[in-house]
Design an enzyme around this catalytic site. Sequence first.
Site, mmCIF file in Angstrom:
data_model
loop_
_atom_site.group_PDB
_atom_site.id
_atom_site.type_symbol
_atom_site.label_atom_id
_atom_site.label_comp_id
_atom_site.label_asym_id
_atom_site.label_seq_id
_atom_site.Cartn_x
_atom_site.Cartn_y
_atom_site.Cartn_z
ATOM 1 N N MET A 142 22.796 33.715 24.306
ATOM 2 C CA MET A 142 22.041 34.955 24.519
ATOM 3 C C MET A 142 20.876 34.681 25.477
ATOM 4 O O MET A 142 19.889 35.421 25.504
ATOM 5 C CB MET A 142 21.552 35.518 23.184
ATOM 6 C CG MET A 142 22.737 35.901 22.285
ATOM 7 S SD MET A 142 22.356 37.155 21.057
ATOM 8 C CE MET A 142 21.111 36.333 20.115
ATOM 9 N N ALA A 157 17.624 32.732 27.389
ATOM 10 C CA ALA A 157 16.401 32.014 27.007
ATOM 11 C C ALA A 157 16.786 30.561 26.716
ATOM 12 O O ALA A 157 16.506 30.020 25.646
ATOM 13 C CB ALA A 157 15.704 32.678 25.825
ATOM 14 N N LEU A 158 17.453 29.981 27.691
ATOM 15 C CA LEU A 158 18.096 28.679 27.485
ATOM 16 C C LEU A 158 17.074 27.554 27.309
ATOM 17 O O LEU A 158 15.985 27.587 27.865
ATOM 18 C CB LEU A 158 19.012 28.353 28.666
ATOM 19 C CG LEU A 158 20.130 29.357 28.949
ATOM 20 C CD1 LEU A 158 21.003 28.865 30.107
ATOM 21 C CD2 LEU A 158 20.985 29.630 27.716
ATOM 22 N N HIS A 159 17.481 26.560 26.528
ATOM 23 C CA HIS A 159 16.667 25.362 26.319
ATOM 24 C C HIS A 159 17.601 24.154 26.363
ATOM 25 O O HIS A 159 18.823 24.308 26.567
ATOM 26 C CB HIS A 159 15.896 25.455 24.998
ATOM 27 C CG HIS A 159 16.748 25.841 23.829
ATOM 28 N ND1 HIS A 159 17.665 24.974 23.267
ATOM 29 C CD2 HIS A 159 16.857 27.003 23.146
ATOM 30 C CE1 HIS A 159 18.277 25.580 22.274
ATOM 31 N NE2 HIS A 159 17.820 26.828 22.177
ATOM 32 N N HIS A 213 20.995 24.222 24.563
ATOM 33 C CA HIS A 213 22.117 24.865 25.264
ATOM 34 C C HIS A 213 22.682 23.924 26.328
ATOM 35 O O HIS A 213 23.891 23.823 26.520
ATOM 36 C CB HIS A 213 21.658 26.155 25.966
ATOM 37 C CG HIS A 213 21.205 27.240 25.041
ATOM 38 N ND1 HIS A 213 19.900 27.675 24.978
ATOM 39 C CD2 HIS A 213 21.891 27.994 24.157
ATOM 40 C CE1 HIS A 213 19.804 28.652 24.107
ATOM 41 N NE2 HIS A 213 20.996 28.869 23.580
ATOM 42 N N SER A 269 15.715 29.532 21.040
ATOM 43 C CA SER A 269 15.149 30.505 21.977
ATOM 44 C C SER A 269 13.965 31.229 21.329
ATOM 45 O O SER A 269 13.013 31.615 22.003
ATOM 46 C CB SER A 269 16.206 31.526 22.370
ATOM 47 O OG SER A 269 17.336 30.856 22.870
HETATM 48 O O1 PAF Z 1 24.235 31.898 18.915
HETATM 49 C C1 PAF Z 1 24.133 32.818 19.765
HETATM 50 O O2 PAF Z 1 23.405 32.712 20.744
HETATM 51 C C2 PAF Z 1 24.923 34.110 19.566
HETATM 52 O O3 PAF Z 1 25.026 34.404 18.216
HETATM 53 C C3 PAF Z 1 26.298 34.093 20.235
HETATM 54 C C4 PAF Z 1 27.232 33.047 19.646
HETATM 55 C C5 PAF Z 1 26.136 33.847 21.729
HETATM 56 C C6 PAF Z 1 26.962 35.458 20.056
HETATM 57 O O4 PAF Z 1 26.195 36.482 20.605
#
Ligand code: PAF
Length: 283
Positions: free
Chosen positions: A30, A32-34, A37, A188
């Site tokens: 979703m 707001a990567l860190h 991820h 995030s």
């Molecule tokens: O963990 C997440 O960021 C979300 O739940 C996912 C798996 C991308 C589904 O929207």
Amino acid sequence: MIIFKKRIDISNYIVNYKKTSGKIGFIPTMGALHKGHISLIEASKKTDTLTICSIFVNPTQFNNTADFEKYPVTIEKDIDMLEKAGCNVLFLPSVEEIYPADSSTTLPYELGFIETVLDGKYRPGHFQGVCNVVQRLLDIVQPNTIYLGQKDYQQCMVIKKLTELIQSPTQIIVCPTLRESDGLAMSSRNMRLTSVERIKAIRISEVLLFIKQEIKPGNLQDLKQRCINYLTNEGYNVDYVEIADATNLILLQNWDGKTKLVALVAAFLNEVRLIDNRIVNED
Ligand code: PAF
């Protein structure tokens, strides 16, 4: 890195890619990567020939509108991080692309017990929303492997159940939680913490380490209650501190000294809900 915003475009690309003998690894996010991820991207890059990441803040999995509205969005920075990590494809759809007006739905998913405990109890509808979006993303991306973070322990089990229900051939790989140097699990949502809250946020991982150190065969109630009291005294609003069978998430009141356990915490620090977990009886 190629960026696709339209489902039809990424689908065409994938249909062509599938004609090669390549292996597709997929990391749904979703944004707001860190670094957590990025560790999933790196895991995919080690074995797959094509690494695809999606960024989509899925409205159907938020049971709280304010939480959805305040979910951090840092798209420029995310793209930069993905480029540097060597991600090949980014899927960046709009809500209309994922949920077109004419799309059919398979809801509700028969998730059974896994949806009734822990976050399932405190976030009604959340896992139905996760399954709804993940099924749509799997249909589009058709990955050989999907990479998920252990930080969302229950979500990993829910997505495993989903792949069984929809008979998806996609393999699931769960990667370890990455932590800040003081032990806070990367998330995030940490971006939403004030500097004062950020200091307090390490209490969650402290509690999990405390359980790991103190756990003994027998009744677990006192240990869990001490953790709840500790967090409450530190200003948290605790949803749960639980100890469960790590293989099925059945909550345990007693431990036989042998069963593999996972300790899980969910608690609010003012408006921000933090979750974390640790396997208890493992080095
Ligand atoms: O963990 C997440 O960021 C979300 O739940 C996912 C798996 C991308 C589904 O929207």
